[in-house]
Design a protein around this motif. Sequence first.
Motif, PDB file in Angstrom:
ATOM      1  N   VAL A   2     -18.250   1.893   3.019  1.00 53.05           N
ATOM      2  CA  VAL A   2     -16.833   1.631   2.826  1.00 53.05           C
ATOM      3  C   VAL A   2     -16.136   2.948   2.523  1.00 53.05           C
ATOM      4  CG1 VAL A   2     -15.124   0.507   1.356  1.00 53.05           C
ATOM      5  CG2 VAL A   2     -17.185  -0.728   2.065  1.00 53.05           C
ATOM      6  N   GLN A   3     -15.033   3.193   3.208  1.00 51.66           N
ATOM      7  CA  GLN A   3     -14.256   4.406   2.993  1.00 51.66           C
ATOM      8  C   GLN A   3     -12.819   4.035   2.654  1.00 51.66           C
ATOM      9  OE1 GLN A   3     -14.981   6.507   6.708  1.00 51.66           O
ATOM     10  NE2 GLN A   3     -16.578   7.730   5.725  1.00 51.66           N
ATOM     11  N   LEU A   4     -12.275   4.707   1.657  1.00 54.83           N
ATOM     12  CA  LEU A   4     -10.924   4.454   1.193  1.00 54.83           C
ATOM     13  C   LEU A   4     -10.150   5.761   1.173  1.00 54.83           C
ATOM     14  CD1 LEU A   4     -11.802   2.262  -1.934  1.00 54.83           C
ATOM     15  CD2 LEU A   4     -11.299   1.448   0.376  1.00 54.83           C
ATOM     16  N   ALA A   5      -8.860   5.676   1.470  1.00 51.78           N
ATOM     17  CA  ALA A   5      -8.018   6.863   1.453  1.00 51.78           C
ATOM     18  C   ALA A   5      -6.621   6.490   0.973  1.00 51.78           C
ATOM     19  CB  ALA A   5      -7.954   7.500   2.831  1.00 51.78           C
ATOM     20  N   GLU A   6      -6.189   7.108  -0.117  1.00 53.42           N
ATOM     21  CA  GLU A   6      -4.858   6.856  -0.658  1.00 53.42           C
ATOM     22  C   GLU A   6      -3.834   7.788  -0.031  1.00 53.42           C
ATOM     23  OE1 GLU A   6      -7.829   6.635  -4.177  1.00 53.42           O
ATOM     24  OE2 GLU A   6      -7.436   7.930  -2.445  1.00 53.42           O
ATOM     25  N   SER A   7      -2.600   7.327  -0.004  1.00 53.48           N
ATOM     26  CA  SER A   7      -1.495   8.150   0.449  1.00 53.48           C
ATOM     27  C   SER A   7      -0.209   7.618  -0.167  1.00 53.48           C
ATOM     28  CB  SER A   7      -1.387   8.165   1.976  1.00 53.48           C
ATOM     29  OG  SER A   7      -1.122   6.864   2.478  1.00 53.48           O
ATOM     30  N   GLY A   8       0.844   8.395  -0.084  1.00 51.43           N
ATOM     31  CA  GLY A   8       2.145   7.953  -0.543  1.00 51.43           C
ATOM     32  C   GLY A   8       2.599   8.514  -1.869  1.00 51.43           C
ATOM     33  N   GLY A   9       1.776   9.328  -2.500  1.00 53.37           N
ATOM     34  CA  GLY A   9       2.173   9.923  -3.766  1.00 53.37           C
ATOM     35  C   GLY A   9       3.283  10.935  -3.581  1.00 53.37           C
ATOM     36  N   GLY A  10       3.867  11.336  -4.691  1.00 50.15           N
ATOM     37  CA  GLY A  10       4.942  12.302  -4.644  1.00 50.15           C
ATOM     38  C   GLY A  10       5.635  12.420  -5.976  1.00 50.15           C
ATOM     39  N   SER A  11       6.809  13.019  -5.962  1.00 51.21           N
ATOM     40  CA  SER A  11       7.616  13.210  -7.165  1.00 51.21           C
ATOM     41  C   SER A  11       8.827  12.298  -7.120  1.00 51.21           C
ATOM     42  CB  SER A  11       8.065  14.664  -7.284  1.00 51.21           C
ATOM     43  OG  SER A  11       6.953  15.537  -7.414  1.00 51.21           O
ATOM     44  N   VAL A  12       9.046  11.581  -8.216  1.00 50.96           N
ATOM     45  CA  VAL A  12      10.131  10.609  -8.311  1.00 50.96           C
ATOM     46  C   VAL A  12      10.807  10.748  -9.667  1.00 50.96           C
ATOM     47  CG1 VAL A  12      10.767   8.170  -8.124  1.00 50.96           C
ATOM     48  CG2 VAL A  12       8.795   9.038  -6.871  1.00 50.96           C
ATOM     49  N   GLU A  13      12.107  10.539  -9.698  1.00 54.11           N
ATOM     50  CA  GLU A  13      12.815  10.519 -10.970  1.00 54.11           C
ATOM     51  C   GLU A  13      12.585   9.197 -11.686  1.00 54.11           C
ATOM     52  OE1 GLU A  13      16.576  13.414  -9.720  1.00 54.11           O
ATOM     53  OE2 GLU A  13      16.925  11.403 -10.498  1.00 54.11           O
ATOM     54  N   ALA A  14      12.644   9.234 -13.000  1.00 61.48           N
ATOM     55  CA  ALA A  14      12.492   8.011 -13.782  1.00 61.48           C
ATOM     56  C   ALA A  14      13.467   6.947 -13.300  1.00 61.48           C
ATOM     57  CB  ALA A  14      12.709   8.308 -15.261  1.00 61.48           C
ATOM     58  N   GLY A  15      12.966   5.718 -13.198  1.00 65.28           N
ATOM     59  CA  GLY A  15      13.767   4.626 -12.689  1.00 65.28           C
ATOM     60  C   GLY A  15      13.657   4.423 -11.199  1.00 65.28           C
ATOM     61  N   GLY A  16      13.034   5.361 -10.521  1.00 68.10           N
ATOM     62  CA  GLY A  16      12.882   5.276  -9.086  1.00 68.10           C
ATOM     63  C   GLY A  16      11.695   4.438  -8.670  1.00 68.10           C
ATOM     64  N   SER A  17      11.464   4.387  -7.375  1.00 68.29           N
ATOM     65  CA  SER A  17      10.395   3.577  -6.810  1.00 68.29           C
ATOM     66  C   SER A  17       9.582   4.371  -5.810  1.00 68.29           C
ATOM     67  CB  SER A  17      10.971   2.333  -6.113  1.00 68.29           C
ATOM     68  OG  SER A  17      11.674   1.498  -7.004  1.00 68.29           O
ATOM     69  N   LEU A  18       8.358   3.935  -5.628  1.00 66.10           N
ATOM     70  CA  LEU A  18       7.471   4.552  -4.662  1.00 66.10           C
ATOM     71  C   LEU A  18       6.393   3.544  -4.298  1.00 66.10           C
ATOM     72  CD1 LEU A  18       7.392   7.484  -3.440  1.00 66.10           C
ATOM     73  CD2 LEU A  18       5.465   7.908  -4.977  1.00 66.10           C
ATOM     74  N   ARG A  19       5.895   3.624  -3.090  1.00 68.87           N
ATOM     75  CA  ARG A  19       4.808   2.753  -2.665  1.00 68.87           C
ATOM     76  C   ARG A  19       3.604   3.569  -2.249  1.00 68.87           C
ATOM     77  NH1 ARG A  19       4.802  -1.393   2.488  1.00 68.87           N
ATOM     78  NH2 ARG A  19       4.606   0.625   3.572  1.00 68.87           N
ATOM     79  N   LEU A  20       2.479   3.277  -2.852  1.00 74.59           N
ATOM     80  CA  LEU A  20       1.226   3.901  -2.495  1.00 74.59           C
ATOM     81  C   LEU A  20       0.474   3.014  -1.515  1.00 74.59           C
ATOM     82  CD1 LEU A  20      -0.075   5.102  -5.986  1.00 74.59           C
ATOM     83  CD2 LEU A  20       1.461   6.286  -4.389  1.00 74.59           C
ATOM     84  N   SER A  21      -0.287   3.637  -0.639  1.00 76.66           N
ATOM     85  CA  SER A  21      -1.093   2.909   0.322  1.00 76.66           C
ATOM     86  C   SER A  21      -2.544   3.325   0.205  1.00 76.66           C
ATOM     87  CB  SER A  21      -0.613   3.171   1.753  1.00 76.66           C
ATOM     88  OG  SER A  21       0.715   2.746   1.943  1.00 76.66           O
ATOM     89  N   CYS A  22      -3.423   2.395   0.429  1.00 78.79           N
ATOM     90  CA  CYS A  22      -4.848   2.657   0.469  1.00 78.79           C
ATOM     91  C   CYS A  22      -5.384   2.080   1.768  1.00 78.79           C
ATOM     92  CB  CYS A  22      -5.554   2.023  -0.733  1.00 78.79           C
ATOM     93  SG  CYS A  22      -7.356   2.116  -0.662  1.00 78.79           S
ATOM     94  N   THR A  23      -5.767   2.952   2.676  1.00 83.35           N
ATOM     95  CA  THR A  23      -6.345   2.501   3.931  1.00 83.35           C
ATOM     96  C   THR A  23      -7.847   2.352   3.756  1.00 83.35           C
ATOM     97  OG1 THR A  23      -6.508   4.783   4.726  1.00 83.35           O
ATOM     98  CG2 THR A  23      -4.543   3.535   5.324  1.00 83.35           C
ATOM     99  N   ALA A  24      -8.352   1.232   4.205  1.00 78.43           N
ATOM    100  CA  ALA A  24      -9.760   0.910   4.017  1.00 78.43           C
ATOM    101  C   ALA A  24     -10.458   0.746   5.354  1.00 78.43           C
ATOM    102  CB  ALA A  24      -9.907  -0.369   3.196  1.00 78.43           C
ATOM    103  N   SER A  25     -11.716   1.138   5.398  1.00 76.20           N
ATOM    104  CA  SER A  25     -12.504   0.971   6.606  1.00 76.20           C
ATOM    105  C   SER A  25     -12.731  -0.511   6.877  1.00 76.20           C
ATOM    106  CB  SER A  25     -13.835   1.705   6.484  1.00 76.20           C
ATOM    107  OG  SER A  25     -14.552   1.288   5.335  1.00 76.20           O
ATOM    108  N   VAL A  26     -13.042  -0.827   8.125  1.00 76.63           N
ATOM    109  CA  VAL A  26     -13.197  -2.212   8.540  1.00 76.63           C
ATOM    110  C   VAL A  26     -14.264  -2.932   7.724  1.00 76.63           C
ATOM    111  CG1 VAL A  26     -13.838  -3.741  10.452  1.00 76.63           C
ATOM    112  CG2 VAL A  26     -12.335  -1.784  10.853  1.00 76.63           C
ATOM    113  N   ASP A  27     -15.320  -2.230   7.370  1.00 77.57           N
ATOM    114  CA  ASP A  27     -16.390  -2.877   6.630  1.00 77.57           C
ATOM    115  C   ASP A  27     -16.007  -3.211   5.188  1.00 77.57           C
ATOM    116  OD1 ASP A  27     -18.539   0.061   6.046  1.00 77.57           O
ATOM    117  OD2 ASP A  27     -16.375  -0.227   5.914  1.00 77.57           O
ATOM    118  N   SER A  28     -14.792  -2.865   4.788  1.00 78.67           N
ATOM    119  CA  SER A  28     -14.317  -3.258   3.469  1.00 78.67           C
ATOM    120  C   SER A  28     -13.801  -4.692   3.452  1.00 78.67           C
ATOM    121  CB  SER A  28     -13.208  -2.313   2.994  1.00 78.67           C
ATOM    122  OG  SER A  28     -12.034  -2.476   3.772  1.00 78.67           O
ATOM    123  N   TYR A  29     -13.716  -5.324   4.595  1.00 74.15           N
ATOM    124  CA  TYR A  29     -13.157  -6.670   4.690  1.00 74.15           C
ATOM    125  C   TYR A  29     -13.869  -7.654   3.771  1.00 74.15           C
ATOM    126  CZ  TYR A  29     -11.236 -10.893   6.835  1.00 74.15           C
ATOM    127  OH  TYR A  29     -10.598 -12.095   7.053  1.00 74.15           O
TER     128      TYR A  29
END
Length: 126
Positions: A2-29
């Motif tokens: 199983v392989q996982l990879a996060e993305s979507g991080g960054g810098s945000v001001e307080a009160g703001g929003s952000l969405r992180l993603s984790c892509t997973a290999s097929v065998d993670s099903y």
Amino acid sequence: QVQLAESGGGSVEAGGSLRLSCTASVDSYSIDYMGWFRQAPGKEREWVATMYRPDGTTYYADSVKGRFTVSQDRAKTTLYLQMDNLKPEDTAVYYCAAGRPTSAAVMMIATAYRYWGQGTQLTVSS
């Protein structure tokens, strides 16, 4: 493996929003539990949220309840962490994790997860 990879991080001001993603290999099903942990400098890795993927049930740490939302795509190839109303104390490296905890009772324990992504940095400024 199983392989996982996060993305979507960054810098945000307080009160703001952000969405992180984790892509997973097929065998993670077949992995029942996937979740998010975070680790700030000088602090231990802490549990953020977990999804029990067979039925989509989600669980959240008290510190993020009402602000963070875990979801997944229909194919179960991507796990998301929608973060709203961000606070400076949310600043950390966020890790995606997958595993087979023996029960929901241990899903908030990092050692219950076998597979981990490389982490993505979130910085929240005030």
